[in-house]
Design a protein around this motif. Structure first.
Motif, PDB file in Angstrom:
ATOM      1  N   HIS A 198       0.808  -1.225   0.000  1.00  0.00           N
ATOM      2  CA  HIS A 198       0.000   0.000   0.000  1.00  0.00           C
ATOM      3  C   HIS A 198       0.845   1.281   0.000  1.00  0.00           C
ATOM      4  O   HIS A 198       0.477   2.289  -0.611  1.00  0.00           O
ATOM      5  N   HIS A 250       0.961   4.461  -2.687  1.00  0.00           N
ATOM      6  CA  HIS A 250       0.853   5.909  -2.459  1.00  0.00           C
ATOM      7  C   HIS A 250       1.943   6.661  -3.235  1.00  0.00           C
ATOM      8  O   HIS A 250       1.690   7.710  -3.822  1.00  0.00           O
ATOM      9  N   ASP A 307      -6.807   7.047  -0.303  1.00  0.00           N
ATOM     10  CA  ASP A 307      -6.810   5.691  -0.847  1.00  0.00           C
ATOM     11  C   ASP A 307      -7.654   5.548  -2.112  1.00  0.00           C
ATOM     12  O   ASP A 307      -8.808   5.968  -2.146  1.00  0.00           O
TER      13      ASP A 307
HETATM   14 ZN    ZN Z   1      -3.441   4.957   2.332  1.00  0.00          ZN
END
Ligand code: ZN
Ligand code: KG4
Length: 345
Positions: free
Chosen positions: A130, A134, A317
Protein backbone atom coordinates in the motif's frame (compact mmCIF):
# COMPACT_ATOMS: atom_id res chain seq x y z
CA UNK A 1 9.09 -0.58 -19.59
CA UNK A 2 8.46 -4.27 -20.34
CA UNK A 3 7.87 -6.89 -17.68
CA UNK A 4 6.89 -10.50 -18.14
CA UNK A 5 4.48 -11.97 -15.62
CA UNK A 6 3.21 -15.49 -15.32
CA UNK A 7 -0.43 -16.46 -15.11
CA UNK A 8 -1.63 -18.56 -12.24
CA UNK A 9 -3.20 -21.56 -13.98
CA UNK A 10 -1.55 -22.08 -17.32
CA UNK A 11 1.76 -20.32 -16.57
CA UNK A 12 1.27 -18.47 -19.85
CA UNK A 13 3.66 -15.46 -19.76
CA UNK A 14 2.07 -12.04 -20.24
CA UNK A 15 4.10 -9.02 -21.34
CA UNK A 16 3.31 -5.87 -19.43
CA UNK A 17 4.15 -3.06 -21.88
CA UNK A 18 3.03 0.54 -22.25
CA UNK A 19 -0.34 -0.54 -23.64
CA UNK A 20 -1.00 -3.00 -20.83
CA UNK A 21 -4.23 -2.49 -18.91
CA UNK A 22 -4.00 -3.29 -15.21
CA UNK A 23 -7.13 -3.60 -13.11
CA UNK A 24 -6.38 -3.01 -9.42
CA UNK A 25 -8.34 -3.31 -6.19
CA UNK A 26 -7.66 -1.37 -2.96
CA UNK A 27 -9.39 -2.25 0.33
CA UNK A 28 -6.77 -1.77 3.06
CA UNK A 29 -8.82 0.58 5.25
CA UNK A 30 -12.15 2.33 4.70
CA UNK A 31 -12.28 2.80 0.93
CA UNK A 32 -13.34 0.04 -1.47
CA UNK A 33 -11.77 0.97 -4.78
CA UNK A 34 -11.24 -0.48 -8.23
CA UNK A 35 -9.51 1.09 -11.24
CA UNK A 36 -8.25 0.31 -14.72
CA UNK A 37 -4.97 2.01 -15.69
CA UNK A 38 -3.13 1.89 -19.02
CA UNK A 39 0.67 1.81 -19.08
CA UNK A 40 0.83 2.79 -15.41
CA UNK A 41 -0.01 6.44 -16.12
CA UNK A 42 -3.34 6.76 -17.92
CA UNK A 43 -6.42 6.20 -15.76
CA UNK A 44 -9.36 4.70 -17.69
CA UNK A 45 -11.57 4.33 -14.63
CA UNK A 46 -11.18 5.13 -10.93
CA UNK A 47 -14.09 4.04 -8.74
CA UNK A 48 -14.02 4.66 -4.98
CA UNK A 49 -16.74 3.72 -2.47
CA UNK A 50 -15.94 5.52 0.78
CA UNK A 51 -17.14 4.32 4.19
CA UNK A 52 -16.40 7.62 5.94
CA UNK A 53 -20.10 8.27 6.64
CA UNK A 54 -20.42 4.88 8.40
CA UNK A 55 -17.31 5.26 10.58
CA UNK A 56 -18.00 8.92 11.39
CA UNK A 57 -20.59 7.71 13.90
CA UNK A 58 -17.88 5.86 15.90
CA UNK A 59 -15.15 8.50 15.57
CA UNK A 60 -12.81 6.06 13.79
CA UNK A 61 -12.64 2.95 11.64
CA UNK A 62 -14.12 -0.21 13.20
CA UNK A 63 -12.24 -3.07 11.44
CA UNK A 64 -15.08 -5.65 11.47
CA UNK A 65 -17.63 -3.16 10.13
CA UNK A 66 -15.14 -2.01 7.50
CA UNK A 67 -14.51 -5.59 6.28
CA UNK A 68 -18.27 -6.24 5.96
CA UNK A 69 -18.74 -3.00 4.05
CA UNK A 70 -15.96 -3.99 1.64
CA UNK A 71 -17.80 -7.26 0.98
CA UNK A 72 -20.98 -5.33 0.20
CA UNK A 73 -19.24 -2.90 -2.13
CA UNK A 74 -16.60 -4.97 -3.88
CA UNK A 75 -18.62 -6.40 -6.78
CA UNK A 76 -20.30 -3.07 -7.42
CA UNK A 77 -17.00 -1.18 -7.72
CA UNK A 78 -15.47 -3.88 -9.94
CA UNK A 79 -18.47 -3.80 -12.32
CA UNK A 80 -18.40 -0.02 -12.38
CA UNK A 81 -14.63 0.10 -13.08
CA UNK A 82 -15.05 -2.27 -16.05
CA UNK A 83 -18.03 -0.25 -17.29
CA UNK A 84 -16.41 3.18 -17.02
CA UNK A 85 -13.21 1.94 -18.71
CA UNK A 86 -15.26 0.30 -21.46
CA UNK A 87 -13.37 -3.00 -21.16
CA UNK A 88 -13.94 -6.55 -19.93
CA UNK A 89 -11.75 -9.11 -18.15
CA UNK A 90 -10.29 -10.45 -21.38
CA UNK A 91 -8.85 -7.02 -22.22
CA UNK A 92 -6.97 -6.80 -18.90
CA UNK A 93 -3.25 -7.77 -18.87
CA UNK A 94 -2.97 -8.34 -15.11
CA UNK A 95 -5.03 -7.96 -11.93
CA UNK A 96 -3.45 -6.26 -8.93
CA UNK A 97 -4.49 -5.99 -5.29
CA UNK A 98 -3.18 -4.37 -2.12
CA UNK A 99 -1.76 -7.05 0.19
CA UNK A 100 -0.67 -4.80 3.09
CA UNK A 101 -0.06 -3.00 5.31
CA UNK A 102 -3.64 -2.46 6.45
CA UNK A 103 -6.58 -4.05 8.25
CA UNK A 104 -6.36 -7.80 7.67
CA UNK A 105 -10.09 -8.48 7.27
CA UNK A 106 -10.37 -5.59 4.82
CA UNK A 107 -7.30 -6.56 2.80
CA UNK A 108 -8.58 -10.14 2.46
CA UNK A 109 -11.71 -8.99 0.64
CA UNK A 110 -9.91 -6.97 -2.03
CA UNK A 111 -6.90 -9.24 -2.47
CA UNK A 112 -9.04 -12.34 -2.88
CA UNK A 113 -11.31 -10.57 -5.35
CA UNK A 114 -8.24 -9.63 -7.44
CA UNK A 115 -6.85 -13.17 -7.20
CA UNK A 116 -10.24 -14.59 -8.24
CA UNK A 117 -10.40 -12.33 -11.28
CA UNK A 118 -6.86 -13.34 -12.23
CA UNK A 119 -7.78 -17.02 -11.94
CA UNK A 120 -11.06 -16.62 -13.80
CA UNK A 121 -9.48 -14.78 -16.74
CA UNK A 122 -6.17 -16.71 -16.59
CA UNK A 123 -4.12 -13.54 -16.10
CA UNK A 124 -1.25 -12.72 -13.71
CA UNK A 125 -1.94 -11.51 -10.17
CA UNK A 126 0.30 -8.72 -8.81
CA UNK A 127 0.25 -8.07 -5.05
CA UNK A 128 1.12 -4.49 -4.08
CA UNK A 129 2.40 -2.82 -0.90
CA UNK A 130 0.00 0.00 0.00
CA UNK A 131 2.82 2.44 0.78
CA UNK A 132 4.45 1.87 -2.61
CA UNK A 133 1.04 2.48 -4.14
CA UNK A 134 0.85 5.91 -2.46
CA UNK A 135 4.25 6.75 -4.00
CA UNK A 136 3.09 5.50 -7.41
CA UNK A 137 0.18 7.96 -7.38
CA UNK A 138 2.83 10.41 -8.61
CA UNK A 139 3.30 8.48 -11.87
CA UNK A 140 -0.31 9.12 -12.92
CA UNK A 141 -0.54 11.69 -15.73
CA UNK A 142 3.14 12.67 -15.32
CA UNK A 143 6.50 11.63 -16.74
CA UNK A 144 8.14 11.12 -13.33
CA UNK A 145 10.96 8.56 -13.18
CA UNK A 146 13.29 7.67 -10.28
CA UNK A 147 15.56 8.73 -8.67
CA UNK A 148 13.65 10.93 -6.25
CA UNK A 149 13.16 11.66 -2.55
CA UNK A 150 9.64 10.92 -1.34
CA UNK A 151 7.77 12.27 1.67
CA UNK A 152 5.04 9.77 2.50
CA UNK A 153 2.49 11.15 4.95
CA UNK A 154 -0.64 9.11 5.66
CA UNK A 155 -2.94 8.08 8.47
CA UNK A 156 -0.59 5.26 9.46
CA UNK A 157 2.86 6.26 8.19
CA UNK A 158 5.33 9.12 7.99
CA UNK A 159 8.45 8.31 6.05
CA UNK A 160 11.19 9.87 3.97
CA UNK A 161 12.12 7.40 1.26
CA UNK A 162 15.07 7.47 -1.10
CA UNK A 163 13.71 5.96 -4.31
CA UNK A 164 16.83 5.07 -6.29
CA UNK A 165 15.10 3.05 -9.02
CA UNK A 166 11.92 1.02 -9.64
CA UNK A 167 13.50 -1.86 -7.72
CA UNK A 168 15.54 -0.12 -5.06
CA UNK A 169 14.12 2.12 -2.34
CA UNK A 170 15.35 2.88 1.17
CA UNK A 171 13.39 4.32 4.07
CA UNK A 172 15.83 6.89 5.47
CA UNK A 173 13.56 8.37 8.13
CA UNK A 174 10.25 7.66 9.87
CA UNK A 175 8.18 8.61 12.85
CA UNK A 176 9.08 7.11 16.19
CA UNK A 177 5.51 7.54 17.49
CA UNK A 178 2.41 8.98 15.76
CA UNK A 179 2.02 9.30 12.00
CA UNK A 180 1.24 12.80 10.69
CA UNK A 181 -2.35 11.86 9.74
CA UNK A 182 -2.85 10.29 13.16
CA UNK A 183 -1.59 13.48 14.87
CA UNK A 184 -4.00 15.54 12.74
CA UNK A 185 -6.93 13.26 13.55
CA UNK A 186 -6.12 13.19 17.29
CA UNK A 187 -5.73 16.96 17.63
CA UNK A 188 -8.87 17.46 15.52
CA UNK A 189 -10.81 15.21 17.88
CA UNK A 190 -9.41 17.15 20.86
CA UNK A 191 -10.93 20.36 19.53
CA UNK A 192 -14.24 18.67 18.72
CA UNK A 193 -13.97 18.09 14.96
CA UNK A 194 -15.64 14.91 13.63
CA UNK A 195 -13.68 11.97 12.09
CA UNK A 196 -11.61 12.14 9.94
CA UNK A 197 -10.48 15.44 11.37
CA UNK A 198 -7.39 16.05 9.19
CA UNK A 199 -9.13 17.78 6.27
CA UNK A 200 -11.39 19.79 8.62
CA UNK A 201 -8.42 20.96 10.69
CA UNK A 202 -6.69 21.99 7.44
CA UNK A 203 -9.72 24.07 6.41
CA UNK A 204 -9.85 25.97 9.71
CA UNK A 205 -6.06 26.46 9.65
CA UNK A 206 -6.32 28.30 6.34
CA UNK A 207 -8.18 31.18 8.00
CA UNK A 208 -6.15 31.27 11.23
CA UNK A 209 -2.91 32.92 12.29
CA UNK A 210 -0.07 30.34 12.03
CA UNK A 211 2.06 32.32 14.47
CA UNK A 212 -0.61 32.82 17.16
CA UNK A 213 0.84 30.06 19.36
CA UNK A 214 4.35 28.62 19.44
CA UNK A 215 4.14 24.83 19.47
CA UNK A 216 7.22 22.59 19.84
CA UNK A 217 8.80 21.13 16.70
CA UNK A 218 9.97 17.52 16.59
CA UNK A 219 13.42 17.25 18.20
CA UNK A 220 14.48 13.79 17.03
CA UNK A 221 17.60 13.75 14.90
CA UNK A 222 18.33 12.74 11.32
CA UNK A 223 15.32 12.20 9.14
CA UNK A 224 13.14 10.71 11.88
CA UNK A 225 10.03 12.38 13.29
CA UNK A 226 8.13 12.50 16.57
CA UNK A 227 4.71 14.07 16.96
CA UNK A 228 3.79 13.01 20.50
CA UNK A 229 5.31 16.16 22.08
CA UNK A 230 3.28 18.34 19.74
CA UNK A 231 0.14 16.40 20.61
CA UNK A 232 0.72 16.93 24.35
CA UNK A 233 1.50 20.63 23.82
CA UNK A 234 -1.72 21.00 21.79
CA UNK A 235 -3.67 19.34 24.61
CA UNK A 236 -2.13 21.78 27.11
CA UNK A 237 -2.97 24.72 24.88
CA UNK A 238 -6.60 23.62 24.56
CA UNK A 239 -6.85 23.07 28.33
CA UNK A 240 -5.50 26.57 29.01
CA UNK A 241 -8.74 27.85 27.45
CA UNK A 242 -11.25 25.21 28.55
CA UNK A 243 -10.05 25.31 32.19
CA UNK A 244 -11.01 28.99 32.28
CA UNK A 245 -14.23 28.43 30.32
CA UNK A 246 -12.88 30.61 27.53
CA UNK A 247 -13.94 29.97 23.92
CA UNK A 248 -11.32 28.11 21.85
CA UNK A 249 -9.60 30.22 19.18
CA UNK A 250 -10.09 27.26 16.82
CA UNK A 251 -8.66 28.76 13.63
CA UNK A 252 -5.51 30.01 15.36
CA UNK A 253 -4.89 26.69 17.14
CA UNK A 254 -5.32 24.81 13.85
CA UNK A 255 -3.08 27.22 11.95
CA UNK A 256 -0.35 27.06 14.62
CA UNK A 257 -0.49 23.24 14.68
CA UNK A 258 -0.36 23.12 10.88
CA UNK A 259 2.59 25.55 10.77
CA UNK A 260 4.53 23.42 13.25
CA UNK A 261 3.93 20.13 11.39
CA UNK A 262 4.55 21.53 7.92
CA UNK A 263 7.78 23.31 8.81
CA UNK A 264 9.21 20.15 10.43
CA UNK A 265 8.38 18.15 7.31
CA UNK A 266 9.80 20.84 5.03
CA UNK A 267 13.12 21.08 6.88
CA UNK A 268 13.70 17.30 6.92
CA UNK A 269 12.83 16.89 3.23
CA UNK A 270 15.10 19.78 2.23
CA UNK A 271 17.93 18.24 4.23
CA UNK A 272 17.35 14.83 2.54
CA UNK A 273 17.50 16.49 -0.89
CA UNK A 274 20.74 18.25 -0.01
CA UNK A 275 22.38 15.08 1.32
CA UNK A 276 21.24 12.71 -1.45
CA UNK A 277 21.90 15.22 -4.23
CA UNK A 278 18.60 14.19 -5.82
CA UNK A 279 16.76 16.93 -7.68
CA UNK A 280 13.23 15.52 -7.66
CA UNK A 281 10.92 15.35 -4.65
CA UNK A 282 7.50 13.70 -4.44
CA UNK A 283 4.78 14.04 -1.86
CA UNK A 284 2.50 11.07 -1.20
CA UNK A 285 -0.22 9.70 1.11
CA UNK A 286 -3.54 11.01 2.34
CA UNK A 287 -1.95 13.99 4.11
CA UNK A 288 -0.40 15.07 0.78
CA UNK A 289 -3.82 16.69 0.29
CA UNK A 290 -2.94 19.18 3.06
CA UNK A 291 -2.84 22.77 1.79
CA UNK A 292 0.12 24.04 3.81
CA UNK A 293 2.27 20.91 3.44
CA UNK A 294 1.71 21.10 -0.33
CA UNK A 295 2.56 24.81 -0.33
CA UNK A 296 5.79 24.38 1.62
CA UNK A 297 6.98 21.36 -0.38
CA UNK A 298 6.08 23.10 -3.67
CA UNK A 299 8.16 26.11 -2.56
CA UNK A 300 11.21 23.87 -3.15
CA UNK A 301 10.62 24.66 -6.83
CA UNK A 302 11.84 28.20 -6.15
CA UNK A 303 15.26 26.82 -5.27
CA UNK A 304 15.55 24.57 -8.30
CA UNK A 305 13.96 21.24 -7.37
CA UNK A 306 11.30 19.44 -9.42
CA UNK A 307 8.29 18.84 -7.18
CA UNK A 308 5.51 16.30 -7.68
CA UNK A 309 2.33 15.71 -5.68
CA UNK A 310 -0.60 13.53 -6.69
CA UNK A 311 -3.82 15.14 -7.87
CA UNK A 312 -6.17 15.43 -4.88
CA UNK A 313 -8.28 12.39 -5.88
CA UNK A 314 -5.15 10.20 -5.96
CA UNK A 315 -3.81 11.38 -2.55
CA UNK A 316 -6.21 9.40 -0.36
CA UNK A 317 -6.81 5.69 -0.85
CA UNK A 318 -7.71 4.72 -4.42
CA UNK A 319 -6.97 1.83 -6.77
CA UNK A 320 -5.34 3.74 -9.64
CA UNK A 321 -2.21 4.16 -7.53
CA UNK A 322 -2.21 0.38 -6.88
CA UNK A 323 -2.35 -0.32 -10.63
CA UNK A 324 0.45 2.16 -11.22
CA UNK A 325 2.64 0.55 -8.52
CA UNK A 326 1.94 -2.90 -10.05
CA UNK A 327 3.07 -1.53 -13.41
CA UNK A 328 6.25 0.30 -12.37
CA UNK A 329 7.72 -1.22 -9.23
CA UNK A 330 9.71 -4.44 -9.24
CA UNK A 331 9.29 -5.26 -5.54
CA UNK A 332 5.73 -6.57 -5.97
CA UNK A 333 4.30 -9.88 -4.71
CA UNK A 334 3.55 -11.85 -7.87
CA UNK A 335 2.43 -15.06 -6.29
CA UNK A 336 -0.98 -16.65 -5.76
CA UNK A 337 0.19 -17.83 -2.32
CA UNK A 338 0.97 -14.34 -1.01
CA UNK A 339 -0.89 -13.59 2.23
CA UNK A 340 -2.14 -10.24 3.48
CA UNK A 341 -0.10 -8.52 6.20
CA UNK A 342 -1.12 -5.86 8.72
CA UNK A 343 2.28 -4.22 9.26
CA UNK A 344 5.51 -3.87 7.38
CA UNK A 345 7.88 -6.51 8.79
ZN1 ZN B 1 -3.44 4.96 2.33
O1 KG4 C 1 -3.40 7.70 3.03
P1 KG4 C 1 -4.71 7.70 3.69
O2 KG4 C 1 -5.93 7.72 2.83
O3 KG4 C 1 -4.85 6.47 4.65
C1 KG4 C 1 -3.81 5.69 5.08
O4 KG4 C 1 -3.27 4.93 4.22
O5 KG4 C 1 -3.43 5.85 6.26
O6 KG4 C 1 -4.70 8.94 4.65
C2 KG4 C 1 -5.75 9.24 5.51
C3 KG4 C 1 -5.26 10.33 6.44
C4 KG4 C 1 -6.23 10.65 7.56
O7 KG4 C 1 -5.51 10.69 8.77
C5 KG4 C 1 -6.77 12.03 7.18
O8 KG4 C 1 -7.16 12.80 8.29
C6 KG4 C 1 -5.56 12.62 6.50
O9 KG4 C 1 -5.05 11.55 5.72
N1 KG4 C 1 -5.87 13.78 5.63
C7 KG4 C 1 -5.46 15.05 5.90
C8 KG4 C 1 -5.97 15.86 4.85
N2 KG4 C 1 -6.68 15.05 3.99
C9 KG4 C 1 -6.59 13.79 4.48
N3 KG4 C 1 -4.71 15.54 6.90
C10 KG4 C 1 -4.46 16.84 6.89
N4 KG4 C 1 -4.93 17.70 5.94
C11 KG4 C 1 -5.68 17.25 4.91
N5 KG4 C 1 -6.13 18.10 3.98
Amino acid sequence: MNKVKNTLFSNKPVTIDNNALIMAIESSCDETACAVVKGGREVLSNVVASQIKIHEEYGGVIPEIAAREHLEAINVVIDEAFKQAGVNGDNISAFAGTVGPGLVGCLLVGMNAAKSLALAYDKPFIGVNHLNAHLAANFIDTDLKPPFVALLVSGGHTQIIKVNSYSDMQIIGETIDDAVGEAYDKVARLIGLPYPGGPKLDKLAQVGNPFAFKLPESKVGGYDFSFSGLKTASLRLVKSFTDKDLPLPLEDICASFQECVSSTLYKKVKHALEETGYTQVVLAGGVAANSEIRKKIFSLKDIGYSVYAPQMKYCTDNASMVASAAFFFENTFDNIDVEVFSRVK
